[in-house]
Design an enzyme around this catalytic site. Sequence first.
Site, PDB file in Angstrom:
ATOM      1  N   HIS A 152       4.804   0.244   0.189  1.00  0.00           N
ATOM      2  CA  HIS A 152       5.484  -0.399   1.327  1.00  0.00           C
ATOM      3  C   HIS A 152       4.807  -1.703   2.201  1.00  0.00           C
ATOM      4  CE1 HIS A 152       3.425   2.957   3.454  1.00  0.00           C
ATOM      5  NE2 HIS A 152       3.435   2.299   4.620  1.00  0.00           N
ATOM      6  N   ARG A 160       5.440   6.935  13.867  1.00  0.00           N
ATOM      7  CA  ARG A 160       5.409   7.355  12.638  1.00  0.00           C
ATOM      8  C   ARG A 160       5.164   8.754  12.429  1.00  0.00           C
ATOM      9  NH1 ARG A 160       1.670   4.768   8.176  1.00  0.00           N
ATOM     10  NH2 ARG A 160       0.386   6.517   8.513  1.00  0.00           N
ATOM     11  N   HIS A 210       0.848  -1.208  -0.020  1.00  0.00           N
ATOM     12  CA  HIS A 210      -0.024   0.096  -0.002  1.00  0.00           C
ATOM     13  C   HIS A 210       0.874   1.390  -0.186  1.00  0.00           C
ATOM     14  CE1 HIS A 210       1.280  -0.296   4.046  1.00  0.00           C
ATOM     15  NE2 HIS A 210       0.883   0.850   4.343  1.00  0.00           N
ATOM     16  N   ASP A 253       0.318   5.131   2.017  1.00  0.00           N
ATOM     17  CA  ASP A 253      -0.389   5.520   2.953  1.00  0.00           C
ATOM     18  C   ASP A 253      -1.629   6.477   2.652  1.00  0.00           C
ATOM     19  OD1 ASP A 253       1.194   4.296   4.783  1.00  0.00           O
ATOM     20  OD2 ASP A 253       2.507   5.823   4.867  1.00  0.00           O
TER      21      ASP A 253
HETATM   22  C1  SIN Z   1       3.402   1.242   7.799  1.00  0.00           C
HETATM   23  O1  SIN Z   1       3.479   2.646   7.782  1.00  0.00           O
HETATM   24  O2  SIN Z   1       2.438   0.935   6.926  1.00  0.00           O
HETATM   25  C2  SIN Z   1       3.877   0.549   8.569  1.00  0.00           C
HETATM   26  C3  SIN Z   1       5.166   0.270   8.311  1.00  0.00           C
HETATM   27  C4  SIN Z   1       6.033  -0.621   9.164  1.00  0.00           C
HETATM   28  O3  SIN Z   1       5.514  -0.907  10.468  1.00  0.00           O
HETATM   29  O4  SIN Z   1       6.959  -0.910   8.730  1.00  0.00           O
END
Ligand code: SIN
Length: 290
Positions: free
Chosen positions: A265, A280, A117, A119
């Site tokens: 990612h 994050r 995906h 974000d």
């Molecule tokens: C995400 O932002 O999708 C999580 C990425 C992760 O936990 O590595």
Amino acid sequence: MDQYALDAIERITTRPKEVYDTIAVDPLTPLLGAEVSGLDLAEELTQEQVAEVRRAFLTHHVLVFRDQKITAEDHKRFARHFGELHPVALAPEGSDPFVLDIKTTKESRAVAGNGWHADGTADAEPSLGSMLHILRTPDTGSGGDTLFANMHLAYEILSPAMRAFLDPLTAVHDGLLPWMGQTPPPEYEVPVNEHPVVARHPETGRKLLFVNGAYTSHIPQLSRAESKAVLDMLHDHVARTPLLNCRVRWAPNTLVFWDNRCVQHHATWDYYPHERYGRRVAIRGHRPRA
Ligand code: SIN
């Protein structure tokens, strides 16, 4: 491999090597990602350092900073160099509205981002990028890696006929899809937005494929069956083409900054029942343009 795909790869691997004065940049693969050293993100950066990080970001799309012992305030200060902060959707009462906890425990039954995906693409203005600072890695000593995929290259290695077919299309991104049949909380205003299937990076003008399996529901210009076939093909293309990928192995105090406009990612959940924790921070973006 087809010649147009080889040409797309060659355009990247033969471009002149970037030179940096204030940082060292060590590519993860010739096509995506780099480790950046020479910075302490707990300190205020100089304008020249920020400009070089920005240049490396536009070149490599995923930047990895190791051994960064930083607070949430340092993390936000670093992110603000690249734009205003993007608020966290459904931030818990009393939490920092700009810091999302990424936490997996033995009790978890789902993990944020465990599928390809970008974000928040159902938003009218998806984020420019995210910075994830991992503080705790699984006690297994390995696991919890994050995979990234280069969506410029995902577009560029398609055949010229497929690129010409996709160029004028749009796709609907639906914020309900990631809930996978569960009902979101009543205060969540589910975003649904139409974006170009092929967008241009707002800073470099380079084209990229802008559909993803988590949020993209359909291509309104096609019949339902055609739309499903085309989206399945594109999502498989991202998932099954390893040359598009780089993989980040985390250690405590690693921070990764990815360009949400041109990479997808996938967080790997291969460490159950162990724990992983990080914070994050995301940066506001603009509406994707064809
Ligand atoms: C995400 O932002 O999708 C999580 C990425 C992760 O936990 O590595």
